[in-house]
Design a protein around this motif. Structure first.
Motif, PDB file in Angstrom:
ATOM      1  N   THR A  14       0.827  -1.206   0.000  1.00 23.96           N
ATOM      2  CA  THR A  14       0.000   0.000   0.000  1.00 23.96           C
ATOM      3  C   THR A  14       0.863   1.259   0.000  1.00 23.96           C
ATOM      4  O   THR A  14       0.489   2.269  -0.593  1.00 23.96           O
ATOM      5  N   ALA A  15       2.055   1.203   0.627  1.00 23.99           N
ATOM      6  CA  ALA A  15       2.965   2.357   0.609  1.00 23.99           C
ATOM      7  C   ALA A  15       3.471   2.614  -0.807  1.00 23.99           C
ATOM      8  O   ALA A  15       3.543   3.773  -1.248  1.00 23.99           O
ATOM      9  N   ILE A  16       3.798   1.569  -1.525  1.00 24.47           N
ATOM     10  CA  ILE A  16       4.268   1.726  -2.912  1.00 24.47           C
ATOM     11  C   ILE A  16       3.169   2.337  -3.774  1.00 24.47           C
ATOM     12  O   ILE A  16       3.415   3.249  -4.571  1.00 24.47           O
ATOM     13  N   ILE A  17       1.951   1.858  -3.618  1.00 23.90           N
ATOM     14  CA  ILE A  17       0.827   2.416  -4.377  1.00 23.90           C
ATOM     15  C   ILE A  17       0.644   3.886  -4.038  1.00 23.90           C
ATOM     16  O   ILE A  17       0.433   4.724  -4.924  1.00 23.90           O
ATOM     17  N   CYS A  18       0.760   4.222  -2.763  1.00 24.20           N
ATOM     18  CA  CYS A  18       0.601   5.605  -2.309  1.00 24.20           C
ATOM     19  C   CYS A  18       1.653   6.510  -2.962  1.00 24.20           C
ATOM     20  O   CYS A  18       1.336   7.594  -3.450  1.00 24.20           O
ATOM     21  N   VAL A  19       2.909   6.064  -2.987  1.00 19.83           N
ATOM     22  CA  VAL A  19       3.994   6.853  -3.585  1.00 19.83           C
ATOM     23  C   VAL A  19       3.825   6.948  -5.102  1.00 19.83           C
ATOM     24  O   VAL A  19       4.089   8.003  -5.696  1.00 19.83           O
ATOM     25  N   ASN A  22       1.287   9.616  -5.699  1.00 22.01           N
ATOM     26  CA  ASN A  22       1.737  10.952  -5.320  1.00 22.01           C
ATOM     27  C   ASN A  22       3.263  10.952  -5.252  1.00 22.01           C
ATOM     28  O   ASN A  22       3.841  10.836  -4.169  1.00 22.01           O
ATOM     29  N   PRO A  23       3.947  11.114  -6.411  1.00 25.02           N
ATOM     30  CA  PRO A  23       5.413  11.063  -6.450  1.00 25.02           C
ATOM     31  C   PRO A  23       6.101  12.127  -5.586  1.00 25.02           C
ATOM     32  O   PRO A  23       7.266  11.973  -5.230  1.00 25.02           O
ATOM     33  N   LYS A  24       5.399  13.178  -5.211  1.00 29.58           N
ATOM     34  CA  LYS A  24       6.003  14.210  -4.352  1.00 29.58           C
ATOM     35  C   LYS A  24       6.388  13.639  -2.982  1.00 29.58           C
ATOM     36  O   LYS A  24       7.191  14.229  -2.265  1.00 29.58           O
ATOM     37  N   LEU A  25       5.834  12.498  -2.631  1.00 27.80           N
ATOM     38  CA  LEU A  25       6.197  11.852  -1.373  1.00 27.80           C
ATOM     39  C   LEU A  25       7.666  11.443  -1.369  1.00 27.80           C
ATOM     40  O   LEU A  25       8.284  11.346  -0.303  1.00 27.80           O
ATOM     41  N   LEU A  26       8.243  11.224  -2.544  1.00 24.72           N
ATOM     42  CA  LEU A  26       9.658  10.859  -2.626  1.00 24.72           C
ATOM     43  C   LEU A  26      10.565  12.016  -2.221  1.00 24.72           C
ATOM     44  O   LEU A  26      11.742  11.814  -1.937  1.00 24.72           O
ATOM     45  N   GLU A  27      10.021  13.234  -2.180  1.00 25.05           N
ATOM     46  CA  GLU A  27      10.788  14.403  -1.737  1.00 25.05           C
ATOM     47  C   GLU A  27      10.739  14.564  -0.225  1.00 25.05           C
ATOM     48  O   GLU A  27      11.439  15.404   0.338  1.00 25.05           O
ATOM     49  N   CYS A  28       9.921  13.782   0.443  1.00 23.40           N
ATOM     50  CA  CYS A  28       9.795  13.858   1.906  1.00 23.40           C
ATOM     51  C   CYS A  28      10.930  13.083   2.564  1.00 23.40           C
ATOM     52  O   CYS A  28      11.546  12.213   1.951  1.00 23.40           O
ATOM     53  N   THR A  29      11.173  13.381   3.830  1.00 22.49           N
ATOM     54  CA  THR A  29      12.207  12.638   4.551  1.00 22.49           C
ATOM     55  C   THR A  29      11.781  11.175   4.670  1.00 22.49           C
ATOM     56  O   THR A  29      10.593  10.878   4.800  1.00 22.49           O
ATOM     57  N   ARG A  30      12.745  10.300   4.602  1.00 25.53           N
ATOM     58  CA  ARG A  30      12.455   8.864   4.706  1.00 25.53           C
ATOM     59  C   ARG A  30      11.795   8.537   6.043  1.00 25.53           C
ATOM     60  O   ARG A  30      10.889   7.717   6.111  1.00 25.53           O
ATOM     61  N   GLN A  31      12.289   9.194   7.099  1.00 29.18           N
ATOM     62  CA  GLN A  31      11.750   8.906   8.430  1.00 29.18           C
ATOM     63  C   GLN A  31      10.277   9.287   8.520  1.00 29.18           C
ATOM     64  O   GLN A  31       9.469   8.549   9.085  1.00 29.18           O
ATOM     65  N   SER A  32       9.899  10.446   7.954  1.00 30.44           N
ATOM     66  CA  SER A  32       8.495  10.860   8.027  1.00 30.44           C
ATOM     67  C   SER A  32       7.615   9.928   7.201  1.00 30.44           C
ATOM     68  O   SER A  32       6.486   9.626   7.589  1.00 30.44           O
ATOM     69  N   LEU A  33       8.129   9.440   6.080  1.00 35.12           N
ATOM     70  CA  LEU A  33       7.370   8.495   5.258  1.00 35.12           C
ATOM     71  C   LEU A  33       7.210   7.162   6.008  1.00 35.12           C
ATOM     72  O   LEU A  33       6.114   6.601   6.052  1.00 35.12           O
ATOM     73  N   ILE A  47      -3.691   2.521   2.903  1.00 34.21           N
ATOM     74  CA  ILE A  47      -3.311   3.857   2.433  1.00 34.21           C
ATOM     75  C   ILE A  47      -3.180   3.889   0.919  1.00 34.21           C
ATOM     76  O   ILE A  47      -2.441   4.684   0.369  1.00 34.21           O
ATOM     77  N   ASP A  48      -3.913   3.047   0.249  1.00 30.73           N
ATOM     78  CA  ASP A  48      -3.778   2.954  -1.206  1.00 30.73           C
ATOM     79  C   ASP A  48      -4.588   4.007  -1.964  1.00 30.73           C
ATOM     80  O   ASP A  48      -4.504   4.101  -3.170  1.00 30.73           O
ATOM     81  N   GLY A  49      -5.379   4.799  -1.269  1.00 26.95           N
ATOM     82  CA  GLY A  49      -6.182   5.829  -1.929  1.00 26.95           C
ATOM     83  C   GLY A  49      -7.502   5.301  -2.468  1.00 26.95           C
ATOM     84  O   GLY A  49      -8.449   6.054  -2.618  1.00 26.95           O
ATOM     85  N   ALA A  50      -7.573   4.018  -2.772  1.00 27.42           N
ATOM     86  CA  ALA A  50      -8.797   3.455  -3.345  1.00 27.42           C
ATOM     87  C   ALA A  50      -9.870   3.236  -2.283  1.00 27.42           C
ATOM     88  O   ALA A  50     -11.055   3.427  -2.536  1.00 27.42           O
ATOM     89  N   THR A  51      -9.471   2.838  -1.087  1.00 32.63           N
ATOM     90  CA  THR A  51     -10.449   2.545  -0.041  1.00 32.63           C
ATOM     91  C   THR A  51     -10.914   3.790   0.695  1.00 32.63           C
ATOM     92  O   THR A  51     -11.947   3.768   1.351  1.00 32.63           O
ATOM     93  N   GLY A  52     -10.152   4.878   0.627  1.00 31.33           N
ATOM     94  CA  GLY A  52     -10.513   6.102   1.331  1.00 31.33           C
ATOM     95  C   GLY A  52     -10.276   6.030   2.828  1.00 31.33           C
ATOM     96  O   GLY A  52     -10.734   6.884   3.576  1.00 31.33           O
ATOM     97  N   GLN A  53      -9.555   5.000   3.285  1.00 30.38           N
ATOM     98  CA  GLN A  53      -9.297   4.868   4.719  1.00 30.38           C
ATOM     99  C   GLN A  53      -8.188   5.801   5.179  1.00 30.38           C
ATOM    100  O   GLN A  53      -8.260   6.347   6.277  1.00 30.38           O
TER     101      GLN A  53
END
Length: 195
Positions: A14-19, A22-33, A47-53
């Motif tokens: 689900t983290a891979i799908i999320c990134v 939203n590729p801008k997540l790759l600009e975030c700190t690794r720890q915060s991700l 956190i895949d965006g499809a379920t809305g959870q």
């Protein structure tokens, strides 16, 4: 309640799908991700965006976990509560009472749809053998939350989409506020994270 978690494979997927979404997540700190992913793994929310959870949103080089309104519904359901809610538009009938005889009655006006102004949003948590918990926020209170939200300043924020995003954010906001009154540590934990 916190012992139900996503397994490592599910969280990674689900983290891979999320990134990817939203590729801008790759600009975030690794720890915060990583922290955001662990938050959702602990809550056992997708956190895949499809379920809305849940969603991970980049804010100034930091990844932030954001629980969706369906995430709140899921957390409540795991503890035997059903959470419902909606926006109230001009012309709708609304009656509510809080306290030991809590109840809500909302009769939407048919027609006009999204052209009628939102005047409030409500949420109600019910469980067998327990008094319902009711929360209602007026338009001014909803706008105060929007105005405090750093994400609402972004052009693509759901808060700035009048037809779909804004009503959904109003529903999420009142459900998050409802969590403060619920006897569920996990709901309160989730609401605190979201704020």
């Amino acid at each position: 309640l916190l012992c139900q978690t996503l397994d490592r494979h599910q969280m990674t997927q689900t983290a891979i799908i999320c990134v990817e979404r939203n590729p801008k997540l790759l600009e975030c700190t690794r720890q915060s991700l990583l922290n955001s992913c662990m938050t959702f793994a602990t809550l056992a929310l997708e956190i895949d965006g499809a379920t809305g959870q849940g969603f991970i949103i980049p804010f100034a080089a930091k990844a932030q976990p954001v629980i969706g309104y369906k995430g709140y519904n899921t957390l409540a359901a795991r503890s035997g509560y059903t959470v419902t809610g909606d926006v109230v538009r001009e012309g709708d009938e609304i009656e509510f009472e809080k306290g030991t005889n809590a109840r809500i009655r909302h009769v939407p006006l048919i027609g006009g749809g999204t052209s009628r102004k939102i005047i409030a949003a409500w949420a109600c948590a019910t469980a067998q053998g327990r008094t319902p918990i009711v929360e209602i926020l007026g338009f001014d209170e909803l706008m105060a939350v929007k105005n405090k939200s750093p994400g609402a300043k972004k052009k693509d924020s759901p808060w700035n989409d009048p037809s779909i995003g804004f009503p959904a954010m109003c529903q999420k906001t009142v459900k998050r506020r409802l969590a403060r009154s619920m006897p569920l540590n996990v709901m309160q934990y989730a609401a605190a994270l979201d704020e």
